[in-house]
Design a protein around this motif. Sequence first.
Motif, PDB file in Angstrom:
ATOM      1  N   MET A 198      58.443  39.262  69.579  1.00 54.54           N
ATOM      2  CA  MET A 198      59.249  38.314  70.301  1.00 54.54           C
ATOM      3  C   MET A 198      58.619  38.007  71.650  1.00 54.54           C
ATOM      4  SD  MET A 198      63.302  38.186  71.020  1.00 54.54           S
ATOM      5  CE  MET A 198      63.573  39.005  72.538  1.00 54.54           C
ATOM      6  N   CYS A 223      62.489  35.021  65.801  1.00 57.70           N
ATOM      7  CA  CYS A 223      62.221  36.408  66.217  1.00 57.70           C
ATOM      8  C   CYS A 223      63.499  37.085  66.697  1.00 57.70           C
ATOM      9  CB  CYS A 223      61.175  36.442  67.335  1.00 57.70           C
ATOM     10  SG  CYS A 223      59.503  36.047  66.810  1.00 57.70           S
ATOM     11  N   SER A 224      64.298  36.370  67.471  1.00 60.63           N
ATOM     12  CA  SER A 224      65.549  36.929  67.972  1.00 60.63           C
ATOM     13  C   SER A 224      66.498  37.254  66.832  1.00 60.63           C
ATOM     14  CB  SER A 224      66.217  35.934  68.929  1.00 60.63           C
ATOM     15  OG  SER A 224      65.409  35.716  70.054  1.00 60.63           O
ATOM     16  N   HIS A 225      66.607  36.346  65.870  1.00 58.38           N
ATOM     17  CA  HIS A 225      67.478  36.594  64.720  1.00 58.38           C
ATOM     18  C   HIS A 225      66.976  37.779  63.893  1.00 58.38           C
ATOM     19  CE1 HIS A 225      70.133  33.213  65.295  1.00 58.38           C
ATOM     20  NE2 HIS A 225      69.120  32.376  65.350  1.00 58.38           N
ATOM     21  N   ILE A 250      65.302  40.376  64.989  1.00 57.68           N
ATOM     22  CA  ILE A 250      65.596  41.609  65.728  1.00 57.68           C
ATOM     23  C   ILE A 250      67.052  41.992  65.535  1.00 57.68           C
ATOM     24  CG2 ILE A 250      65.857  42.564  68.058  1.00 57.68           C
ATOM     25  CD1 ILE A 250      63.241  41.046  68.753  1.00 57.68           C
ATOM     26  N   ALA A 251      67.948  41.016  65.635  1.00 55.49           N
ATOM     27  CA  ALA A 251      69.371  41.298  65.443  1.00 55.49           C
ATOM     28  C   ALA A 251      69.637  41.789  64.017  1.00 55.49           C
ATOM     29  CB  ALA A 251      70.197  40.054  65.749  1.00 55.49           C
ATOM     30  N   ASN A 292      72.528  42.689  70.144  1.00 52.45           N
ATOM     31  CA  ASN A 292      73.087  41.424  69.657  1.00 52.45           C
ATOM     32  C   ASN A 292      73.405  40.475  70.812  1.00 52.45           C
ATOM     33  OD1 ASN A 292      72.909  41.920  66.921  1.00 52.45           O
ATOM     34  ND2 ASN A 292      74.899  42.909  66.829  1.00 52.45           N
ATOM     35  N   THR A 344      69.991  39.215  72.190  1.00 59.03           N
ATOM     36  CA  THR A 344      69.338  38.225  71.327  1.00 59.03           C
ATOM     37  C   THR A 344      70.121  36.921  71.308  1.00 59.03           C
ATOM     38  OG1 THR A 344      70.392  39.167  69.349  1.00 59.03           O
ATOM     39  CG2 THR A 344      68.150  39.903  69.852  1.00 59.03           C
ATOM     40  N   VAL A 349      69.052  35.127  74.349  1.00 60.59           N
ATOM     41  CA  VAL A 349      67.724  34.534  74.174  1.00 60.59           C
ATOM     42  C   VAL A 349      67.820  33.241  73.371  1.00 60.59           C
ATOM     43  CG1 VAL A 349      65.466  34.837  73.067  1.00 60.59           C
ATOM     44  CG2 VAL A 349      66.439  36.692  74.407  1.00 60.59           C
TER      45      VAL A 349
END
Length: 138
Positions: free
Chosen positions: A1, A21-23, A25-26, A58, A61, A64
Amino acid sequence: MVDAADLVVQGKGKFEELMVCSHEIAASTAQLVAASKVKADKDSTNLVKLQQASRSVNQATAGVVASTKSGKSQIEEKDTMDFSSMTLTQIKRQEMDSQVRVLELENQLQKERQRLGDLRKKHYELAGVAEGWGDGTE
């Protein structure tokens, strides 16, 4: 990310990559919590800490993604077209070009969704084999 964010800041990356990338990671964090709930005692203090950390991840992200969407929309607002100096014929030509581009993009989107579905199917198959669910040929 971090790499995706660096590229976006440099103008070399895509906002969408940062959001994906954020999704991811979550989603990975949620999978970790789910797996931990299965294996941990329900009164585990470490599980409670993990769940709290998951909520923080959460929220971060989500922040972000929201910031990315906001930044993207601000940049897109600057790129609006000026139609004031165009003739009727030029506008019609631009309209036709835009319709062609929309059809091309819809076709690409359909193909990419199919590719994504195939990738997910293969991922689930391989993950199932790794977990001992079968031999992958079912």
